[in-house]
Design an enzyme around this catalytic site. Sequence first.
Site, PDB file in Angstrom:
ATOM      1  N   PRO A  29     -16.041 -16.988 -25.278  1.00 42.92           N
ATOM      2  CA  PRO A  29     -15.361 -16.755 -23.998  1.00 42.92           C
ATOM      3  C   PRO A  29     -14.550 -17.987 -23.615  1.00 42.92           C
ATOM      4  CG  PRO A  29     -17.719 -16.254 -23.859  1.00 42.92           C
ATOM      5  CD  PRO A  29     -17.505 -16.966 -25.153  1.00 42.92           C
ATOM      6  N   LYS A  30     -13.430 -17.763 -22.956  1.00 41.20           N
ATOM      7  CA  LYS A  30     -12.607 -18.879 -22.468  1.00 41.20           C
ATOM      8  C   LYS A  30     -12.962 -19.126 -21.007  1.00 41.20           C
ATOM      9  CE  LYS A  30      -7.893 -20.686 -22.280  1.00 41.20           C
ATOM     10  NZ  LYS A  30      -8.056 -21.253 -20.933  1.00 41.20           N
ATOM     11  N   TRP A  31     -13.607 -20.247 -20.744  1.00 41.90           N
ATOM     12  CA  TRP A  31     -14.075 -20.577 -19.405  1.00 41.90           C
ATOM     13  C   TRP A  31     -12.943 -21.129 -18.561  1.00 41.90           C
ATOM     14  CZ3 TRP A  31     -18.918 -19.158 -18.081  1.00 41.90           C
ATOM     15  CH2 TRP A  31     -19.752 -18.774 -19.144  1.00 41.90           C
TER      16      TRP A  31
END
Length: 345
Positions: A29-31
């Site tokens: 996931p891209k935070w």
Amino acid sequence: MPSIAPMLAKAVDAVPESDSVEGGLAYEPKWDGFRAIVTFDGSTVEIGSRGAKPLTRYFPELTDAFARLLTSPCVLDGEIVLRSGEPGNERLDWEALSARIHPAESRIRLLSVETPAMFVAFDLLELDGASLLDTPFGERRSALESFAGELGAPLHVTQLTTDVELARRWLVEFEGAGLDGVVAKPLAAPYSPGKRVMLKIKHHRTADVVVLGYRVHKSGAGVGSLLLGLYDSDGVLRNVGGASAFSDARRLELVDELAPLVAHDESGAVVHGETERSRFSSGKDVSFVRLEPSRVVEVRYDQMEGDRFRHTVQFSRWRPDREATSCTFEQLEVPHLYDLSRVLA
């Protein structure tokens, strides 16, 4: 403790197949937070940012946690994020995170208790004095899980998968928890500070918005940015962000294109306005040339944060076929809510 420049990502349009890169890809996931390199020498903690701005003083609750939980000297790469919402319906909170960058020590201490941050680790760059920069990412990830996987809150290790279909689901589902997209990482790649080795996939959307005004470029010539608005359900035109990144020639062209729309007062003087100041705009010129709200432009954006565009949007094209009053918030795609706790699990 010298800081390591974080490895960067280049944007691609879609989640790539794993076999598109030699050695395969892993997906995370891209935070949406503050990128941070955490350095721990066994007693002292330093937190560096992507822009080389030290973050250590702004997050005392994290430095205390690192000193307490980390069992060996190390360098971690990850993201500082902040959550809000009721249990079962939590999401990332960019506004609350931004508020943590404050000049007053007393305010920093108060916010560290009222809105504590957490750190999501996604790479291990050094352990017990031994550099892992030349180690393939797949091996670094295994070392990260062994070292930090069970340390506990406020430290987390991000999810990872080699299943491209699951990554594509994450791209859709996790946005509802406030995440920014998906990152693809070559499993065989070493860590390359400052280089765009990773791939990032974000949402691509368009919206038709009203041009409210423009700021003069910092050079003093041409349009630096366009101010954009949308009508709410009460018919009020609200500022939702801006579009910039125009070439030198285009900045000058825009001045001429927008000249017929420039608002004037009764004396014939150009009407100026000011946007609201924030801690990031302190000392900056926030004035703009006000325009009659009749010109519509199509822009590209990735996501909203409340009632504003999360990032600066990209100019796409003029929409002379659209009435300005038809540009409302209702046109925007709203992601389905997704509990942040499920992303952290």
